[in-house]
Design a protein around this motif. Structure first.
Motif, PDB file in Angstrom:
ATOM      1  N   GLU A  60       0.834  -1.167   0.002  1.00 51.97           N
ATOM      2  CA  GLU A  60       0.052  -0.054   0.137  1.00 51.97           C
ATOM      3  C   GLU A  60       0.794   1.258  -0.168  1.00 51.97           C
ATOM      4  N   MET A  61       1.943   1.141   0.783  1.00 52.05           N
ATOM      5  CA  MET A  61       2.813   2.573   0.723  1.00 52.05           C
ATOM      6  C   MET A  61       3.574   2.664  -0.518  1.00 52.05           C
ATOM      7  N   ARG A  62       4.102   1.628  -1.012  1.00 54.96           N
ATOM      8  CA  ARG A  62       4.597   1.487  -2.241  1.00 54.96           C
ATOM      9  C   ARG A  62       3.751   2.250  -3.320  1.00 54.96           C
ATOM     10  N   SER A  63       2.610   1.822  -3.390  1.00 59.13           N
ATOM     11  CA  SER A  63       1.591   2.435  -4.255  1.00 59.13           C
ATOM     12  C   SER A  63       1.161   3.814  -4.198  1.00 59.13           C
ATOM     13  N   ARG A  64       1.215   4.317  -2.782  1.00 65.53           N
ATOM     14  CA  ARG A  64       0.990   5.766  -2.564  1.00 65.53           C
ATOM     15  C   ARG A  64       2.398   6.239  -2.748  1.00 65.53           C
ATOM     16  N   PHE A  65       3.530   5.817  -2.644  1.00 68.64           N
ATOM     17  CA  PHE A  65       4.785   6.764  -3.003  1.00 68.64           C
ATOM     18  C   PHE A  65       4.811   7.003  -4.771  1.00 68.64           C
ATOM     19  N   VAL A  66       4.375   5.728  -5.646  1.00 72.49           N
ATOM     20  CA  VAL A  66       4.338   5.816  -7.070  1.00 72.49           C
ATOM     21  C   VAL A  66       3.338   6.593  -7.203  1.00 72.49           C
ATOM     22  N   ASP A  67       2.144   6.909  -6.615  1.00 70.72           N
ATOM     23  CA  ASP A  67       1.079   7.877  -7.009  1.00 70.72           C
ATOM     24  C   ASP A  67       1.361   9.220  -6.858  1.00 70.72           C
ATOM     25  N   GLY A  68       1.924   9.417  -5.708  1.00 72.53           N
ATOM     26  CA  GLY A  68       2.653  10.821  -5.452  1.00 72.53           C
ATOM     27  C   GLY A  68       3.558  11.206  -6.005  1.00 72.53           C
ATOM     28  N   ARG A  69       4.517  10.368  -6.527  1.00 78.76           N
ATOM     29  CA  ARG A  69       5.762  10.570  -7.408  1.00 78.76           C
ATOM     30  C   ARG A  69       5.080  11.135  -8.893  1.00 78.76           C
ATOM     31  N   SER A  70       4.082  10.105  -9.514  1.00 81.61           N
ATOM     32  CA  SER A  70       3.693  10.635 -10.880  1.00 81.61           C
ATOM     33  C   SER A  70       2.790  11.695 -10.778  1.00 81.61           C
ATOM     34  N   ARG A  71       2.042  12.164  -9.454  1.00 87.65           N
ATOM     35  CA  ARG A  71       1.352  13.540  -9.567  1.00 87.65           C
ATOM     36  C   ARG A  71       2.290  14.787  -9.655  1.00 87.65           C
ATOM     37  N   LEU A  72       3.474  14.715  -8.643  1.00 89.10           N
ATOM     38  CA  LEU A  72       4.633  15.481  -8.598  1.00 89.10           C
ATOM     39  C   LEU A  72       5.062  15.474 -10.046  1.00 89.10           C
ATOM     40  N   MET A  73       5.022  14.725 -10.895  1.00 93.00           N
ATOM     41  CA  MET A  73       5.758  14.627 -12.126  1.00 93.00           C
ATOM     42  C   MET A  73       4.936  15.617 -13.068  1.00 93.00           C
ATOM     43  N   ARG A  74       3.348  15.370 -12.932  1.00 92.53           N
ATOM     44  CA  ARG A  74       2.612  15.984 -13.838  1.00 92.53           C
ATOM     45  C   ARG A  74       2.614  17.464 -13.409  1.00 92.53           C
ATOM     46  N   LEU A  75       2.700  17.790 -11.895  1.00 90.23           N
ATOM     47  CA  LEU A  75       2.717  19.127 -11.615  1.00 90.23           C
ATOM     48  C   LEU A  75       3.846  19.908 -12.037  1.00 90.23           C
ATOM     49  N   LYS A  76       5.096  19.326 -12.176  1.00 88.87           N
ATOM     50  CA  LYS A  76       6.175  19.917 -12.597  1.00 88.87           C
ATOM     51  C   LYS A  76       6.291  20.161 -14.084  1.00 88.87           C
ATOM     52  N   MET A  77       5.370  19.710 -14.899  1.00 85.34           N
ATOM     53  CA  MET A  77       5.509  19.671 -16.294  1.00 85.34           C
ATOM     54  C   MET A  77       5.417  21.245 -16.588  1.00 85.34           C
ATOM     55  N   GLU A  78       5.806  21.783 -17.875  1.00 83.28           N
ATOM     56  CA  GLU A  78       5.765  23.131 -18.129  1.00 83.28           C
ATOM     57  C   GLU A  78       4.128  23.574 -18.255  1.00 83.28           C
ATOM     58  N   SER A  79       3.678  22.563 -19.024  1.00 81.13           N
ATOM     59  CA  SER A  79       2.369  22.953 -19.223  1.00 81.13           C
ATOM     60  C   SER A  79       1.292  22.932 -18.276  1.00 81.13           C
ATOM     61  N   ALA A  80       1.649  22.407 -17.149  1.00 85.69           N
ATOM     62  CA  ALA A  80       0.897  22.646 -16.080  1.00 85.69           C
ATOM     63  C   ALA A  80       1.160  23.744 -15.229  1.00 85.69           C
ATOM     64  N   VAL A  81       2.581  24.256 -15.148  1.00 88.69           N
ATOM     65  CA  VAL A  81       2.841  25.581 -14.727  1.00 88.69           C
ATOM     66  C   VAL A  81       2.239  26.438 -15.458  1.00 88.69           C
ATOM     67  N   VAL A  82       2.133  26.400 -16.837  1.00 91.50           N
ATOM     68  CA  VAL A  82       1.575  27.408 -17.734  1.00 91.50           C
ATOM     69  C   VAL A  82      -0.072  27.823 -17.107  1.00 91.50           C
ATOM     70  N   VAL A  83      -0.569  26.709 -16.977  1.00 91.04           N
ATOM     71  CA  VAL A  83      -2.036  26.651 -16.550  1.00 91.04           C
ATOM     72  C   VAL A  83      -2.136  27.430 -15.471  1.00 91.04           C
ATOM     73  N   LYS A  84      -1.527  26.868 -14.259  1.00 93.36           N
ATOM     74  CA  LYS A  84      -1.575  27.382 -12.986  1.00 93.36           C
ATOM     75  C   LYS A  84      -1.237  29.097 -12.982  1.00 93.36           C
ATOM     76  N   MET A  85      -0.485  29.583 -13.646  1.00 91.14           N
ATOM     77  CA  MET A  85      -0.050  30.933 -13.878  1.00 91.14           C
ATOM     78  C   MET A  85      -1.078  31.603 -14.598  1.00 91.14           C
ATOM     79  N   LYS A  86      -1.709  31.160 -15.647  1.00 94.41           N
ATOM     80  CA  LYS A  86      -2.876  31.847 -16.307  1.00 94.41           C
ATOM     81  C   LYS A  86      -3.824  32.106 -15.235  1.00 94.41           C
TER      82      LYS A  86
END
Length: 106
Positions: A60-86
């Motif tokens: 369970e903890m490993r799946s939480r870690f993988v899920d959190g890491r994938s969400r972090l990668m999506r948030l760090k993408m330039e397109s996500a940053v541009v949407v948040k700044m808009k």
């Protein structure tokens, strides 16, 4: 002879005869060994259940870690940053950056 000893066991006379002290010692020894074996079995079962519970927790903890890491990668993408700044009223610059050169003073 064999028939006599079988009847002795079935009737229980081997427990009350004159030399029954030897028989009682063996019976008590076997009973203690059985109790130790049962306790050991219960202890092993507890450990098996604990290991299974901990393995499930690790999964369970490993799946939480993988899920959190994938969400972090999506948030760090330039397109996500541009949407948040808009949303905050900022937009990327259309003028490309220029390099500033500083000449050393003589």
């Amino acid at each position: 002879m064999v028939k006599k000893s079988i009847y002795s066991v079935l009737r229980g006379t081997f427990l009350v005869s004159e030399d029954s002290f030897k028989n009682w010692r063996v019976i008590i020894f076997i009973s203690v060994l059985a109790i130790v074996m049962i306790a050991s079995s219960h202890s092993a079962d507890k450990k098996v259940h604990e290991i299974a519970r901990l393995n499930n927790e690790v999964k369970e903890m490993r799946s939480r870690f993988v899920d959190g890491r994938s969400r972090l990668m999506r948030l760090k993408m330039e397109s996500a940053v541009v949407v948040k700044m808009k949303e905050k009223g900022l937009s990327p610059s259309v003028i490309p950056p220029r390099k500033i050169k500083v000449k050393p003073q003589r």
